[in-house]
Write a protein that holds these residues in place. Structure first.
Motif, mmCIF file in Angstrom:
data_model
loop_
_atom_site.group_PDB
_atom_site.id
_atom_site.type_symbol
_atom_site.label_atom_id
_atom_site.label_comp_id
_atom_site.label_asym_id
_atom_site.label_seq_id
_atom_site.Cartn_x
_atom_site.Cartn_y
_atom_site.Cartn_z
ATOM 1 N N GLN A 44 0.830 -1.207 0.000
ATOM 2 C CA GLN A 44 0.000 0.000 0.000
ATOM 3 C C GLN A 44 0.863 1.255 0.000
ATOM 4 O O GLN A 44 0.549 2.231 -0.678
ATOM 5 N N LYS A 45 1.953 1.251 0.742
ATOM 6 C CA LYS A 45 2.852 2.400 0.791
ATOM 7 C C LYS A 45 3.489 2.635 -0.577
ATOM 8 O O LYS A 45 3.571 3.776 -1.047
ATOM 9 N N GLU A 46 3.920 1.569 -1.250
ATOM 10 C CA GLU A 46 4.506 1.692 -2.582
ATOM 11 C C GLU A 46 3.480 2.231 -3.581
ATOM 12 O O GLU A 46 3.814 3.042 -4.445
ATOM 13 N N HIS A 47 2.218 1.805 -3.472
ATOM 14 C CA HIS A 47 1.166 2.282 -4.376
ATOM 15 C C HIS A 47 0.910 3.771 -4.163
ATOM 16 O O HIS A 47 0.761 4.529 -5.131
ATOM 17 N N ARG A 48 0.870 4.215 -2.901
ATOM 18 C CA ARG A 48 0.684 5.644 -2.618
ATOM 19 C C ARG A 48 1.826 6.469 -3.199
ATOM 20 O O ARG A 48 1.607 7.540 -3.774
ATOM 21 N N GLU A 49 3.062 5.978 -3.062
ATOM 22 C CA GLU A 49 4.220 6.685 -3.614
ATOM 23 C C GLU A 49 4.137 6.749 -5.136
ATOM 24 O O GLU A 49 4.454 7.767 -5.741
ATOM 25 N N MET A 50 3.706 5.664 -5.766
ATOM 26 C CA MET A 50 3.577 5.634 -7.211
ATOM 27 C C MET A 50 2.539 6.660 -7.670
ATOM 28 O O MET A 50 2.750 7.363 -8.658
ATOM 29 N N LEU A 51 1.437 6.786 -6.943
ATOM 30 C CA LEU A 51 0.406 7.753 -7.310
ATOM 31 C C LEU A 51 0.899 9.192 -7.134
ATOM 32 O O LEU A 51 0.531 10.075 -7.899
ATOM 33 N N LYS A 52 1.729 9.431 -6.128
ATOM 34 C CA LYS A 52 2.275 10.768 -5.916
ATOM 35 C C LYS A 52 3.241 11.155 -7.034
ATOM 36 O O LYS A 52 3.388 12.334 -7.351
ATOM 37 N N GLN A 53 3.914 10.185 -7.622
ATOM 38 C CA GLN A 53 4.932 10.459 -8.629
ATOM 39 C C GLN A 53 4.393 10.448 -10.059
ATOM 40 O O GLN A 53 5.173 10.469 -11.005
ATOM 41 N N LEU A 54 3.077 10.415 -10.227
ATOM 42 C CA LEU A 54 2.502 10.444 -11.572
ATOM 43 C C LEU A 54 2.896 11.746 -12.269
ATOM 44 O O LEU A 54 2.908 12.806 -11.656
ATOM 45 N N LYS A 55 3.196 11.634 -13.547
ATOM 46 C CA LYS A 55 3.545 12.832 -14.308
ATOM 47 C C LYS A 55 2.955 12.716 -15.709
ATOM 48 O O LYS A 55 2.502 11.652 -16.131
ATOM 49 N N ARG A 56 2.954 13.827 -16.400
ATOM 50 C CA ARG A 56 2.409 13.893 -17.746
ATOM 51 C C ARG A 56 3.203 12.961 -18.656
ATOM 52 O O ARG A 56 4.424 12.914 -18.621
ATOM 53 N N GLY A 57 2.486 12.182 -19.472
ATOM 54 C CA GLY A 57 3.133 11.275 -20.411
ATOM 55 C C GLY A 57 3.229 9.844 -19.924
ATOM 56 O O GLY A 57 3.557 8.944 -20.703
ATOM 57 N N ASP A 58 2.964 9.569 -18.654
ATOM 58 C CA ASP A 58 3.003 8.191 -18.142
ATOM 59 C C ASP A 58 1.868 7.370 -18.738
ATOM 60 O O ASP A 58 0.749 7.851 -18.894
#
Length: 113
Positions: A44-58
């Protein structure tokens, strides 16, 4: 009288008896913690971090199984605008994004084909 009276046995090892009764419960909890609870919290912690790091073009995979490209990331809002087809943009909640897909390198695409 044919039946003799029954007397309760004295609990001579009171503290030791309590430990031997609670030890299996503590052991079971420890196994559940290390095999189930802790890995789930880490995921769950890794998923939250992944969502925070979303950027344009992903390129992302939504919970509905749609592969889309992120076009706009709105800071402070739970919405992300994604393009699911050419000129078709929709807003999705961050929590519905299941994974960020890694781009396939040209060398890997040639090796597969």
């Amino acid at each position: 009288m044919l039946i003799s009276p029954a007397y309760a046995q004295d609990a001579a090892g009171g503290g030791l008896a309590l430990v031997t009764q609670l030890a299996p419960l503590i052991l079971i909890f420890a196994v559940f913690y290390f095999l189930l609870i802790r890995p789930q919290q880490k995921k769950q912690k890794e998923h939250r971090e992944m969502l925070k790091q979303l950027k344009r073009g992903d390129r992302v995979l939504t919970a509905g199984g749609i592969i889309a490209k992120v076009t706009t990331v709105k800071e402070g809002v739970d919405e992300v605008e994604v393009e699911i087809a050419p000129n078709v943009r929709v807003s999705v909640l961050r929590q519905t994004i299941g994974d960020v897909l890694k781009p396939i390198a040209a060398n890997d695409a040639a090796a597969k084909g």
